[in-house]
Design an enzyme around this catalytic site. Sequence first.
Site, PDB file in Angstrom:
ATOM      1  CB  SER A  14      26.232  48.785  32.383  1.00  0.00           C
ATOM      2  OG  SER A  14      26.152  49.221  33.716  1.00  0.00           O
TER       3      SER A  14
ATOM      4  CE1 TYR B 289      30.126  44.167  33.873  1.00  0.00           C
ATOM      5  CE2 TYR B 289      29.480  46.157  35.044  1.00  0.00           C
ATOM      6  CZ  TYR B 289      29.174  45.113  34.197  1.00  0.00           C
ATOM      7  OH  TYR B 289      27.914  45.032  33.650  1.00  0.00           O
TER       8      TYR B 289
ATOM      9  CE  LYS C 117      28.757  44.967  30.462  1.00  0.00           C
ATOM     10  NZ  LYS C 117      28.282  43.908  29.584  1.00  0.00           N
TER      11      LYS C 117
HETATM   12  P1  NAD Z   1      24.784  36.654  34.354  1.00  0.00           P
HETATM   13  O1  NAD Z   1      26.134  36.382  34.909  1.00  0.00           O
HETATM   14  O2  NAD Z   1      23.633  36.008  35.013  1.00  0.00           O
HETATM   15  O3  NAD Z   1      24.759  36.293  32.806  1.00  0.00           O
HETATM   16  C1  NAD Z   1      25.892  36.348  31.986  1.00  0.00           C
HETATM   17  C2  NAD Z   1      25.988  35.015  31.254  1.00  0.00           C
HETATM   18  O4  NAD Z   1      27.147  35.032  30.418  1.00  0.00           O
HETATM   19  C3  NAD Z   1      26.133  33.823  32.205  1.00  0.00           C
HETATM   20  O5  NAD Z   1      25.197  32.828  31.860  1.00  0.00           O
HETATM   21  C4  NAD Z   1      27.560  33.341  31.966  1.00  0.00           C
HETATM   22  O6  NAD Z   1      27.680  31.936  32.132  1.00  0.00           O
HETATM   23  C5  NAD Z   1      27.786  33.770  30.530  1.00  0.00           C
HETATM   24  N1  NAD Z   1      29.196  33.972  30.173  1.00  0.00           N
HETATM   25  C6  NAD Z   1      30.122  34.710  30.831  1.00  0.00           C
HETATM   26  N2  NAD Z   1      31.296  34.668  30.183  1.00  0.00           N
HETATM   27  C7  NAD Z   1      31.106  33.908  29.064  1.00  0.00           C
HETATM   28  C8  NAD Z   1      31.928  33.496  27.988  1.00  0.00           C
HETATM   29  N3  NAD Z   1      33.209  33.848  27.928  1.00  0.00           N
HETATM   30  N4  NAD Z   1      31.397  32.730  27.016  1.00  0.00           N
HETATM   31  C9  NAD Z   1      30.094  32.347  27.064  1.00  0.00           C
HETATM   32  N5  NAD Z   1      29.264  32.689  28.063  1.00  0.00           N
HETATM   33  C10 NAD Z   1      29.760  33.473  29.055  1.00  0.00           C
HETATM   34  O7  NAD Z   1      24.595  38.238  34.328  1.00  0.00           O
HETATM   35  P2  NAD Z   1      23.311  39.100  33.969  1.00  0.00           P
HETATM   36  O8  NAD Z   1      22.969  39.900  35.163  1.00  0.00           O
HETATM   37  O9  NAD Z   1      22.270  38.270  33.323  1.00  0.00           O
HETATM   38  O10 NAD Z   1      23.944  40.103  32.918  1.00  0.00           O
HETATM   39  C11 NAD Z   1      23.863  39.890  31.528  1.00  0.00           C
HETATM   40  C12 NAD Z   1      24.596  40.997  30.799  1.00  0.00           C
HETATM   41  O11 NAD Z   1      24.032  42.249  31.152  1.00  0.00           O
HETATM   42  C13 NAD Z   1      26.082  41.089  31.164  1.00  0.00           C
HETATM   43  O12 NAD Z   1      26.788  41.430  30.003  1.00  0.00           O
HETATM   44  C14 NAD Z   1      26.115  42.205  32.168  1.00  0.00           C
HETATM   45  O13 NAD Z   1      27.361  42.848  32.198  1.00  0.00           O
HETATM   46  C15 NAD Z   1      25.042  43.118  31.628  1.00  0.00           C
HETATM   47  N6  NAD Z   1      24.467  44.006  32.643  1.00  0.00           N
HETATM   48  C16 NAD Z   1      23.978  43.465  33.799  1.00  0.00           C
HETATM   49  C17 NAD Z   1      23.456  44.304  34.792  1.00  0.00           C
HETATM   50  C18 NAD Z   1      22.956  43.750  36.094  1.00  0.00           C
HETATM   51  O14 NAD Z   1      22.827  44.513  37.038  1.00  0.00           O
HETATM   52  N7  NAD Z   1      22.650  42.459  36.207  1.00  0.00           N
HETATM   53  C19 NAD Z   1      23.417  45.689  34.569  1.00  0.00           C
HETATM   54  C20 NAD Z   1      23.921  46.197  33.367  1.00  0.00           C
HETATM   55  C21 NAD Z   1      24.441  45.342  32.412  1.00  0.00           C
HETATM   56  C1  WQD Z   2      22.469  49.196  44.819  1.00  0.00           C
HETATM   57  C2  WQD Z   2      22.465  50.041  46.077  1.00  0.00           C
HETATM   58  C3  WQD Z   2      24.512  49.896  47.337  1.00  0.00           C
HETATM   59  C4  WQD Z   2      24.136  45.703  48.516  1.00  0.00           C
HETATM   60  C5  WQD Z   2      25.721  47.471  40.096  1.00  0.00           C
HETATM   61  C6  WQD Z   2      26.874  47.718  39.165  1.00  0.00           C
HETATM   62  C7  WQD Z   2      26.387  48.342  37.903  1.00  0.00           C
HETATM   63  C8  WQD Z   2      25.254  47.531  37.280  1.00  0.00           C
HETATM   64  C9  WQD Z   2      24.175  47.234  38.273  1.00  0.00           C
HETATM   65  C10 WQD Z   2      26.157  45.947  35.728  1.00  0.00           C
HETATM   66  C11 WQD Z   2      23.811  50.752  46.300  1.00  0.00           C
HETATM   67  C12 WQD Z   2      23.349  49.332  48.132  1.00  0.00           C
HETATM   68  C13 WQD Z   2      23.906  46.950  47.967  1.00  0.00           C
HETATM   69  C14 WQD Z   2      24.069  45.562  49.940  1.00  0.00           C
HETATM   70  C15 WQD Z   2      23.512  47.907  50.115  1.00  0.00           C
HETATM   71  N1  WQD Z   2      25.714  46.247  36.863  1.00  0.00           N
HETATM   72  N2  WQD Z   2      23.597  48.016  48.747  1.00  0.00           N
HETATM   73  N3  WQD Z   2      23.750  46.667  50.672  1.00  0.00           N
HETATM   74  O1  WQD Z   2      26.062  49.241  42.668  1.00  0.00           O
HETATM   75  O2  WQD Z   2      23.976  50.384  41.803  1.00  0.00           O
HETATM   76  O3  WQD Z   2      25.115  48.722  40.400  1.00  0.00           O
HETATM   77  O4  WQD Z   2      24.746  46.647  39.453  1.00  0.00           O
HETATM   78  O5  WQD Z   2      26.423  46.655  34.817  1.00  0.00           O
HETATM   79  O6  WQD Z   2      27.476  48.434  37.047  1.00  0.00           O
HETATM   80  O7  WQD Z   2      27.803  48.581  39.799  1.00  0.00           O
HETATM   81  O8  WQD Z   2      23.894  47.957  42.370  1.00  0.00           O
HETATM   82  O9  WQD Z   2      22.622  46.326  43.705  1.00  0.00           O
HETATM   83  O10 WQD Z   2      25.115  46.542  44.091  1.00  0.00           O
HETATM   84  O11 WQD Z   2      23.623  48.369  44.818  1.00  0.00           O
HETATM   85  O12 WQD Z   2      23.252  48.849  50.815  1.00  0.00           O
HETATM   86  O13 WQD Z   2      24.308  44.477  50.499  1.00  0.00           O
HETATM   87  O14 WQD Z   2      22.303  49.168  47.206  1.00  0.00           O
HETATM   88  O15 WQD Z   2      25.375  50.596  48.164  1.00  0.00           O
HETATM   89  O16 WQD Z   2      23.509  52.004  46.877  1.00  0.00           O
HETATM   90  P1  WQD Z   2      24.827  49.186  41.903  1.00  0.00           P
HETATM   91  P2  WQD Z   2      23.828  47.193  43.746  1.00  0.00           P
END
Ligand code: NAD
Ligand code: WQD
Length: 338
Positions: free
Chosen positions: A126, A151, A155
């Site tokens: 991330s 969190y 990562k």
């Molecule tokens: P998500 O929660 O929809 O998907 C994660 C999946 O992992 C889920 O299906 C959950 O059931 C499964 N899971 C969690 N713990 C587990 C375990 N111990 N064993 C087996 N399965 C498990 O989230 P997502 O948004 O699809 O994110 C996927 C990956 O990408 C995550 O690692 C997340 O940290 C990373 N990521 C997400 C974002 C974002 O903004 N969505 C941004 C950067 C990185």
């Molecule tokens: C985006 C913008 C908020 C909700 C997060 C994690 C990051 C990564 C992606 C996993 C910000 C604003 C949000 C609301 C708002 N995940 N906002 N009202 O914080 O950039 O990133 O998700 O790795 O680690 O921190 O994403 O979608 O929460 O926020 O104004 O109800 O929207 O303040 O500026 P963020 P977000």
Amino acid sequence: MKKNILVTGGAGYIGSHICLELLEQGYAVTVMDNLANSSEKALRRVEELAGKKLRFYKADIRDRSAYDEIFSQNEIYGVIHMAGLKAVGESVRDPLAYFDNNISGTVVLLEKMKEHHVKRMIFSSSATVYDLTQRECLTEESPIGNSTSPYGRTKLVIEQMLADLYHSDESWSIVLLRYFNPIGAHESGRIGEDPEGEPNNLMPYITQVAVGKREKLSVFGDDYDTPDGTCIRDYIHVMDLADGHSKAVKKFERKGLFVYNLGTGQPQSVLEVIHAFERANNLKINYVIAPRRAGDAPKYYANADKAKVELGWEAERSIEEMCRDSWNWQKNNPEGYR
Ligand code: NAD
Ligand code: WQD
């Protein structure tokens, strides 16, 4: 024979889109997910969309006993490791759950991969690993660390663990993909993001306001040092992200430790996203300006040139397409998969 990719967390939001992309690109797909934050329905819909089957194991990545079956029944070519908990606020309240699930879970997975001689991994990292206090435009060389949440630290620790592992045994192929802000959904509207309870992230909040599940969106702060005062992020369509993964799988042909940003390089403010959503869908979003949210950096976005040069990948979809597809998913599935 088709190359078989094990996708941990494959039932989740991003994972389901990646499974679909992999099936469409001709890979066999094996999913390991404990469904802690997802539904098996997403996988059934992926199969419907692809017209192909995948193999699903309902199992926890920390459960050592689960792996023998998975690795003996499937000849796994490589692993896309997406399983993990991802709620920033929850990780502040319960850091141990995050260290155990994300970090210990990854250790078990890596031990089992090694035991079964599978040494290819793509890790879902991330932009949160960067030191977001120092730069706005982030390249893979920008300083990392200084995470504002447990969190984010999981990562960072996992990235460092994977680097140590590679340096101890250079026969591994490890790709760290640093996602910026994934939004959007498959254009069919059959799979998408389905948060439980109140959404933590901007786009699912907007779509829940649009569908009438929430009264109004709170914009967290309009007094930042940005042109309209709201925070700026790099939003990326989840299908572009999925495409990035299928390109990154090609890196498995080489041994090495690789790291890439997956973003568009085109930053948007919170208000710009709201207005793009309104334009794309011909809707009005009820919002109010609220206080800042703790821990939010004012502005950051990706420089994604390295992925373009080395993976031949570039995000193609516009913010309007992201907004259209997010809404298409939400309006067709007001209750998500429930
Ligand atoms: P998500 O929660 O929809 O998907 C994660 C999946 O992992 C889920 O299906 C959950 O059931 C499964 N899971 C969690 N713990 C587990 C375990 N111990 N064993 C087996 N399965 C498990 O989230 P997502 O948004 O699809 O994110 C996927 C990956 O990408 C995550 O690692 C997340 O940290 C990373 N990521 C997400 C974002 C974002 O903004 N969505 C941004 C950067 C990185
Ligand atoms: C985006 C913008 C908020 C909700 C997060 C994690 C990051 C990564 C992606 C996993 C910000 C604003 C949000 C609301 C708002 N995940 N906002 N009202 O914080 O950039 O990133 O998700 O790795 O680690 O921190 O994403 O979608 O929460 O926020 O104004 O109800 O929207 O303040 O500026 P963020 P977000």
